[in-house]
Design a protein around this motif. Structure first.
Motif, PDB file in Angstrom:
ATOM      1  N   HIS A  49      39.722-131.005 -22.670  1.00  0.00           N
ATOM      2  CA  HIS A  49      39.794-131.616 -21.476  1.00  0.00           C
ATOM      3  C   HIS A  49      41.000-132.383 -21.374  1.00  0.00           C
ATOM      4  CE1 HIS A  49      35.986-130.385 -19.445  1.00  0.00           C
ATOM      5  NE2 HIS A  49      35.384-130.613 -20.657  1.00  0.00           N
ATOM      6  N   SER A  94      40.652-126.098 -13.913  1.00  0.00           N
ATOM      7  CA  SER A  94      39.202-126.436 -13.389  1.00  0.00           C
ATOM      8  C   SER A  94      39.197-127.598 -12.512  1.00  0.00           C
ATOM      9  CB  SER A  94      38.435-126.569 -14.540  1.00  0.00           C
ATOM     10  OG  SER A  94      38.422-125.582 -15.316  1.00  0.00           O
ATOM     11  N   HIS A 131      36.094-130.289 -11.658  1.00  0.00           N
ATOM     12  CA  HIS A 131      34.741-130.903 -12.086  1.00  0.00           C
ATOM     13  C   HIS A 131      34.497-132.123 -11.178  1.00  0.00           C
ATOM     14  CE1 HIS A 131      36.765-129.356 -16.029  1.00  0.00           C
ATOM     15  NE2 HIS A 131      35.448-128.680 -15.923  1.00  0.00           N
TER      16      HIS A 131
HETATM   17 ZN    ZN Z   1      35.131-126.894 -17.250  1.00  0.00          ZN
END
Ligand code: ZN
Ligand code: ZN
Length: 282
Positions: A39, A106, A108
């Motif tokens: 991440h 992404s 989140h």
């Molecule tokens: Zn993810």
């Protein structure tokens, strides 16, 4: 082929093990390549993303592993970028800083309009999802889901990246409680997003994590949305979003069976900094 995975997290973000343990497991599983996708660093404290002070270690560690195992497996260094409007740093900045070879984009954390907070739509607890839905959107599921997809669209429009991560993960904690996937308003949002993905030539990830973590009985994306990805001829890649070495290929066989049934014949494959199509053999 099902012997590679470019979506995995080690202790450099929220995974459980050191990178080398994933490499050893991947070799044992007969993988030909793998990519670490920690991440990306975020401008606030959190327990899941790569810390700025660990960036150099991340680069060095993966470089060492690339060399050490060069005769056994091809290892890539990537990042899973979090897009948060007005908050996350430009994707290109971290791509450079981390010398990343590819990026997964992404969402989140959803930024609710006019509220200085973030709705965490991922993770193990549906209670967090429900609370955010009520606190930030007054329980209005259409507004909440629309905000998620519009944030996704903004990411696609403003950032450069290779793969869109778990595109419809917003449905995970919904579990058919607030809306059904075939409702026209929801499919309108899906269409908008997929058309944009096709236009920008981004790869859609088929993510198996929901299934093996038993958080959702399907793929991200699955059902009508996955069929639309096929119809639009959008290239796909299969990944398990592993957070432990033994998760490297979990759900791959079932997912491959399903995507073949839907009519997909090829998966994207990363080699020498280039994306190519590979036929799905298993
Ligand atoms: Zn993810
Ligand atoms: Zn991930």
């Amino acid at each position: 082929m099902l012997n590679y995975n470019l979506h995995l997290h080690s202790i450099y973000s929220d995974g459980s093990n050191k990178p080398e343990e994933y490499v050893k497991k991947a070799i044992e599983m007969g993988f030909v390549s793998m990519g670490f996708s920690e991440h990306s660093p975020l401008p606030f404290n959190n327990p899941f993303s790569l810390k700025q002070e660990n960036v150099e270690n991340y680069i060095n560690t993966i470089n060492q592993l690339k060399q050490k195992y060069s005769d056994k497996i091809k290892i890539f260094r990537g990042l899973e970028m979090d897009y948060i409007p007005g908050m996350s740093t430009d994707f290109g900045y971290w791509k450079n800083k981390c010398e990343a070879e590819y990026l997964i984009g992404s969402v989140h954390l959803v930024k609710p309009p006019n509220i200085d907070d973030l709705w965490f739509t991922d993770g193990p607890l549906y209670e967090t999802y429900d609370q955010g839905l009520n606190d930030f959107f007054g329980g209005d599921i259409k507004l909440a889901v629309k905000t998620y997809y519009h944030q996704m669209n903004e990411m696609i429009n403003t950032q450069e990246f290779d793969i869109v991560g778990h595109v419809d993960k917003i449905k995970m904690h919904n579990r058919d409680r607030y809306f059904k996937e075939d409702e026209p308003w929801y499919q309108y949002l899906v269409d908008e997003c997929l058309n944009l993905i096709r236009e920008k030539k981004i790869i859609v990830e088929i993510n198996t994590r929901g299934i093996y973590k038993k958080r959702y009985p399907g793929l991200f994306p699955d059902g009508i949305t996955l069929k639309k990805v096929r119809k639009l001829n959008i290239p796909i890649i299969l990944s398990s979003d592993a957070h432990q070495p033994n998760e490297l290929n979990l759900g791959f066989k079932e997912a491959a069976k399903k995507i073949k049934e839907i009519g997909f014949e090829e998966l994207m494959f990363f080699k020498d900094g280039q994306w190519n199509q590979n036929s799905i053999n298993y």
